[in-house]
Design a protein around this motif. Structure first.
Motif, PDB file in Angstrom:
ATOM      1  N   MET A 112     -23.170  15.244 -13.432  1.00  0.00           N
ATOM      2  CA  MET A 112     -23.690  13.898 -13.552  1.00  0.00           C
ATOM      3  C   MET A 112     -22.954  13.195 -14.684  1.00  0.00           C
ATOM      4  SD  MET A 112     -27.643  12.728 -14.366  1.00  0.00           S
ATOM      5  CE  MET A 112     -28.252  14.079 -13.417  1.00  0.00           C
ATOM      6  N   THR A 113     -22.591  11.970 -14.443  1.00  0.00           N
ATOM      7  CA  THR A 113     -22.019  11.146 -15.500  1.00  0.00           C
ATOM      8  C   THR A 113     -22.828   9.867 -15.588  1.00  0.00           C
ATOM      9  OG1 THR A 113     -20.492  10.093 -13.959  1.00  0.00           O
ATOM     10  CG2 THR A 113     -19.679  12.045 -15.113  1.00  0.00           C
ATOM     11  N   LEU A 114     -22.669   9.178 -16.681  1.00  0.00           N
ATOM     12  CA  LEU A 114     -23.389   7.920 -16.826  1.00  0.00           C
ATOM     13  C   LEU A 114     -22.779   6.879 -15.898  1.00  0.00           C
ATOM     14  CD1 LEU A 114     -24.049   7.752 -20.649  1.00  0.00           C
ATOM     15  CD2 LEU A 114     -25.724   7.889 -18.823  1.00  0.00           C
ATOM     16  N   ASN A 115     -23.489   6.590 -14.846  1.00  0.00           N
ATOM     17  CA  ASN A 115     -23.071   5.618 -13.846  1.00  0.00           C
ATOM     18  C   ASN A 115     -24.235   4.650 -13.693  1.00  0.00           C
ATOM     19  OD1 ASN A 115     -21.593   4.388 -11.825  1.00  0.00           O
ATOM     20  ND2 ASN A 115     -22.266   5.820 -10.258  1.00  0.00           N
ATOM     21  N   ILE A 116     -24.382   3.753 -14.686  1.00  0.00           N
ATOM     22  CA  ILE A 116     -25.554   2.908 -14.800  1.00  0.00           C
ATOM     23  C   ILE A 116     -25.208   1.476 -14.398  1.00  0.00           C
ATOM     24  CG2 ILE A 116     -27.347   2.043 -16.354  1.00  0.00           C
ATOM     25  CD1 ILE A 116     -27.390   5.116 -15.934  1.00  0.00           C
ATOM     26  N   ARG A 117     -25.866   0.993 -13.352  1.00  0.00           N
ATOM     27  CA  ARG A 117     -25.717  -0.399 -12.935  1.00  0.00           C
ATOM     28  C   ARG A 117     -26.694  -1.238 -13.747  1.00  0.00           C
ATOM     29  NH1 ARG A 117     -27.973  -2.834  -7.344  1.00  0.00           N
ATOM     30  NH2 ARG A 117     -27.280  -4.993  -7.619  1.00  0.00           N
ATOM     31  N   ARG A 118     -26.173  -2.309 -14.377  1.00  0.00           N
ATOM     32  CA  ARG A 118     -26.998  -3.215 -15.162  1.00  0.00           C
ATOM     33  C   ARG A 118     -26.930  -4.611 -14.560  1.00  0.00           C
ATOM     34  NH1 ARG A 118     -25.313  -5.731 -20.808  1.00  0.00           N
ATOM     35  NH2 ARG A 118     -23.957  -6.691 -19.293  1.00  0.00           N
ATOM     36  N   HIS A 136     -19.909   5.746 -24.770  1.00  0.00           N
ATOM     37  CA  HIS A 136     -19.467   6.262 -26.072  1.00  0.00           C
ATOM     38  C   HIS A 136     -20.332   7.453 -26.442  1.00  0.00           C
ATOM     39  CE1 HIS A 136     -17.171   2.580 -26.601  1.00  0.00           C
ATOM     40  NE2 HIS A 136     -18.255   1.914 -26.280  1.00  0.00           N
ATOM     41  N   ASN A 137     -19.787   8.346 -27.251  1.00  0.00           N
ATOM     42  CA  ASN A 137     -20.576   9.467 -27.759  1.00  0.00           C
ATOM     43  C   ASN A 137     -21.315   9.050 -29.021  1.00  0.00           C
ATOM     44  OD1 ASN A 137     -19.820  11.178 -25.735  1.00  0.00           O
ATOM     45  ND2 ASN A 137     -18.328  12.294 -26.942  1.00  0.00           N
ATOM     46  N   LEU A 138     -22.585   9.427 -29.085  1.00  0.00           N
ATOM     47  CA  LEU A 138     -23.357   9.251 -30.307  1.00  0.00           C
ATOM     48  C   LEU A 138     -22.983  10.353 -31.297  1.00  0.00           C
ATOM     49  CD1 LEU A 138     -26.883   8.365 -28.882  1.00  0.00           C
ATOM     50  CD2 LEU A 138     -25.321   6.849 -30.092  1.00  0.00           C
ATOM     51  N   GLN A 160     -23.521   8.013 -24.235  1.00  0.00           N
ATOM     52  CA  GLN A 160     -24.547   6.995 -24.052  1.00  0.00           C
ATOM     53  C   GLN A 160     -23.885   5.696 -23.642  1.00  0.00           C
ATOM     54  OE1 GLN A 160     -25.751   4.190 -26.470  1.00  0.00           O
ATOM     55  NE2 GLN A 160     -23.643   4.113 -27.186  1.00  0.00           N
ATOM     56  N   THR A 161     -24.672   4.834 -23.040  1.00  0.00           N
ATOM     57  CA  THR A 161     -24.232   3.467 -22.795  1.00  0.00           C
ATOM     58  C   THR A 161     -25.281   2.531 -23.361  1.00  0.00           C
ATOM     59  OG1 THR A 161     -23.488   1.845 -21.154  1.00  0.00           O
ATOM     60  CG2 THR A 161     -25.222   3.362 -20.446  1.00  0.00           C
ATOM     61  N   LEU A 162     -24.831   1.570 -24.146  1.00  0.00           N
ATOM     62  CA  LEU A 162     -25.703   0.541 -24.699  1.00  0.00           C
ATOM     63  C   LEU A 162     -25.856  -0.530 -23.633  1.00  0.00           C
ATOM     64  CD1 LEU A 162     -27.231  -0.664 -27.146  1.00  0.00           C
ATOM     65  CD2 LEU A 162     -25.063  -1.767 -27.771  1.00  0.00           C
ATOM     66  N   LEU A 163     -27.108  -0.829 -23.247  1.00  0.00           N
ATOM     67  CA  LEU A 163     -27.364  -1.803 -22.190  1.00  0.00           C
ATOM     68  C   LEU A 163     -27.679  -3.189 -22.735  1.00  0.00           C
ATOM     69  CD1 LEU A 163     -29.471   0.588 -20.004  1.00  0.00           C
ATOM     70  CD2 LEU A 163     -27.130  -0.159 -19.578  1.00  0.00           C
ATOM     71  N   TRP A 164     -28.337  -3.236 -23.896  1.00  0.00           N
ATOM     72  CA  TRP A 164     -28.674  -4.529 -24.501  1.00  0.00           C
ATOM     73  C   TRP A 164     -29.123  -4.286 -25.925  1.00  0.00           C
ATOM     74  CZ3 TRP A 164     -27.349  -8.735 -21.930  1.00  0.00           C
ATOM     75  CH2 TRP A 164     -27.764  -9.983 -22.405  1.00  0.00           C
TER      76      TRP A 164
END
Length: 156
Positions: A1-7, A30-32, A38-42
């Motif tokens: 699984m990878t971060l594949n986030i639709r915003r 980015h890595n914390l 992680q991905t920053l969404l807002w």
């Protein structure tokens, strides 16, 4: 699984009508400090938050926590078998386990398991996240700036 986030972000046109301002898969992965992606969404700087403008605050560089009166919305992917990164933020955190499973460890070695669909409200406690399974775990975090509690312990 990878971060594949639709915003999807809404907004207004010049006549004040509701529109979809943006709709795409986030590419700011980015890595914390924990080493987990992680991905920053807002993020917001203040409360009440500014709800206008074209600037995308998801592409700003931030630390783990928001400004005292601000907020952060991110999705973290806990990698399997990674050591927990113990930390504390002066925030109210809303954590939603989206997929997989993990353990939150408190500084006094208490642990609580979370599975997909579980939610947590965390109030400025020292903690770390561990994924003891063999599959990634995705957690959404909404951090709201807060004040340092009077009776906390700095175990870090």
């Amino acid at each position: 699984m990878t971060l594949n986030i639709r915003r999807i972000v809404t907004g207004h046109d010049e006549d004040g009508n509701a529109i979809i301002s943006s709709d795409y898969v986030m590419d700011n992965i980015h890595n914390l400090r924990s080493g987990n992606p992680q991905t920053l969404l807002w993020q917001t700087e203040d409360t009440p938050a500014n709800v206008d403008g074209d600037e995308d605050p998801a592409y700003q560089t931030l630390e783990i926590e928001p400004p005292e009166r601000g907020s952060i919305f991110r999705i973290l992917e806990l990698q399997p078998k990674k050591d927990p990164y113990m930390h504390r933020t002066d925030t109210i955190d809303y954590a939603i386990c989206m997929s997989g499973e993990c353990v939150m460890i408190l500084d006094n070695e208490l642990e609580v398991e979370m599975k997909a669909g579980d939610v947590m409200v965390q109030r400025a406690t020292c903690h770390g996240w561990a994924n003891r399974s063999d599959k990634p775990c995705q957690i959404a975090f909404i951090l709201i700036g807060g004040k340092e509690p009077a009776n906390h312990h700095h175990a870090l």
